[in-house]
Scaffold this active site. Sequence first.
Site, mmCIF file in Angstrom:
data_model
loop_
_atom_site.group_PDB
_atom_site.id
_atom_site.type_symbol
_atom_site.label_atom_id
_atom_site.label_comp_id
_atom_site.label_asym_id
_atom_site.label_seq_id
_atom_site.Cartn_x
_atom_site.Cartn_y
_atom_site.Cartn_z
ATOM 1 N N ASP A 29 0.822 -1.219 0.000
ATOM 2 C CA ASP A 29 0.000 0.000 0.000
ATOM 3 C C ASP A 29 0.854 1.265 0.000
ATOM 4 O O ASP A 29 1.967 1.277 0.527
ATOM 5 C CB ASP A 29 -0.913 -0.014 1.237
ATOM 6 C CG ASP A 29 -2.062 0.966 1.107
ATOM 7 O OD1 ASP A 29 -2.366 1.399 -0.020
ATOM 8 O OD2 ASP A 29 -2.665 1.313 2.147
ATOM 9 N N ASN A 77 -11.071 -2.643 -5.288
ATOM 10 C CA ASN A 77 -10.257 -1.699 -6.075
ATOM 11 C C ASN A 77 -10.855 -1.356 -7.442
ATOM 12 O O ASN A 77 -10.380 -0.429 -8.117
ATOM 13 C CB ASN A 77 -8.814 -2.194 -6.231
ATOM 14 C CG ASN A 77 -7.983 -2.074 -4.963
ATOM 15 O OD1 ASN A 77 -7.095 -2.898 -4.708
ATOM 16 N ND2 ASN A 77 -8.238 -1.056 -4.147
HETATM 17 C C1 IPE Z 1 -5.609 -2.641 0.019
HETATM 18 O O1 IPE Z 1 -5.253 -1.319 -0.150
HETATM 19 C C2 IPE Z 1 -5.539 -3.368 -1.282
HETATM 20 C C3 IPE Z 1 -4.219 -3.484 -1.888
HETATM 21 C C4 IPE Z 1 -3.089 -3.048 -1.393
HETATM 22 C C5 IPE Z 1 -4.189 -4.165 -3.145
HETATM 23 P P1 IPE Z 1 -6.325 -0.170 -0.388
HETATM 24 O O2 IPE Z 1 -5.555 1.071 -0.573
HETATM 25 O O3 IPE Z 1 -7.250 -0.566 -1.471
HETATM 26 O O4 IPE Z 1 -7.130 -0.186 0.986
HETATM 27 P P2 IPE Z 1 -7.912 0.958 1.737
HETATM 28 O O5 IPE Z 1 -8.876 1.572 0.763
HETATM 29 O O6 IPE Z 1 -6.900 1.946 2.191
HETATM 30 O O7 IPE Z 1 -8.568 0.271 2.878
HETATM 31 C C1 IPE Z 2 -1.644 0.150 -3.242
HETATM 32 O O1 IPE Z 2 -1.392 1.511 -3.317
HETATM 33 C C2 IPE Z 2 -1.893 -0.501 -4.578
HETATM 34 C C3 IPE Z 2 -3.292 -0.896 -4.816
HETATM 35 C C4 IPE Z 2 -4.288 -0.792 -3.983
HETATM 36 C C5 IPE Z 2 -3.571 -1.432 -6.123
HETATM 37 P P1 IPE Z 2 -2.587 2.555 -3.357
HETATM 38 O O2 IPE Z 2 -2.935 2.814 -4.780
HETATM 39 O O3 IPE Z 2 -3.712 2.111 -2.508
HETATM 40 O O4 IPE Z 2 -1.871 3.820 -2.742
HETATM 41 P P2 IPE Z 2 -2.525 4.865 -1.740
HETATM 42 O O5 IPE Z 2 -3.024 4.100 -0.569
HETATM 43 O O6 IPE Z 2 -3.613 5.546 -2.489
HETATM 44 O O7 IPE Z 2 -1.387 5.761 -1.406
HETATM 45 MG MG MG Z 3 -4.094 2.384 -0.541
#
Ligand code: IPE
Ligand code: IPE
Ligand code: MG
Length: 251
Positions: A29, A77
Amino acid sequence: MGLFDSKKSHQAGQVDMSRLPRHIAIIMDGNGRWAKQRGLPRTAGHKVGAEVFRKIATYCKELGVEYLTVYAFSTENWKRPADEVSTIMGLLKQYMLEAIESMERDQIRLKFFGDMSAISPELQEMVERTNAISREIDGFQANICLNYGGRDELLRAARAFAADCVAGERSADALTEAEFGEYLFSAGIPDPELIIRPSGEVRLSNFLLWQCAYSEFYFCDTLWPDFNERTLDEAIIDYQKRDRRFGGVKK
Ligand code: IPE
Ligand code: IPE
Ligand code: MG
């Protein structure tokens, strides 16, 4: 810092190779925030994040960790803008193409956890190919959670189990935890001893809900694109200090 202190801090910074977790899981993340901090589009963060995944998978294999499970794309997602989703799918495709060429040489098994029916037929076909190659390989295994949700996994398992009961192949009264585990994507794989979430968020976001029952959690502020081998060492060292009691009493 005196000699004693530096020695101590050096010792504090060593992974005990005799007590490695067999299975590490990571919620990758922080890609979006990393990009935003640099005035870049979120997709730039995903590109760097994909490189970091390659680096960390290689490092886990070198250390002797047996399984690495990473959260790449959740069932939630899909709510993201279409161009972001297609960039992530494109990066996964790129990784799979490379993996098909290299996994035999590198002795890396790949498994995908998640509902593959919603991904493109092209990606589905690549998943099949990596599965076929993986069956011929021994050793380190990377599990990539793609269109994965812990609740979705449990629902599918419940449906499949119910169908087997109706077919007379299983008995609801006799269901055990081990038997239920056979219906999960993680069938045959030990639960992760260590689950890592970088980026400062302190939640599971629907990751490995069944498998995390006795996992140790490690949260850190590092954004995934800045995560490196040393960050992983720190997580493992922290894990190695924990007293895992599993409901028992301290030894
Ligand atoms: C969890 O991260 C899913 C992945 C890292 C693939 P998200 O960024 O989607 O989760 P939330 O929205 O912060 O809970
Ligand atoms: C994790 O990084 C990757 C996926 C969820 C696919 P994010 O895209 O959630 O990054 P933040 O949380 O918005 O910084
Ligand atoms: Mg995220």
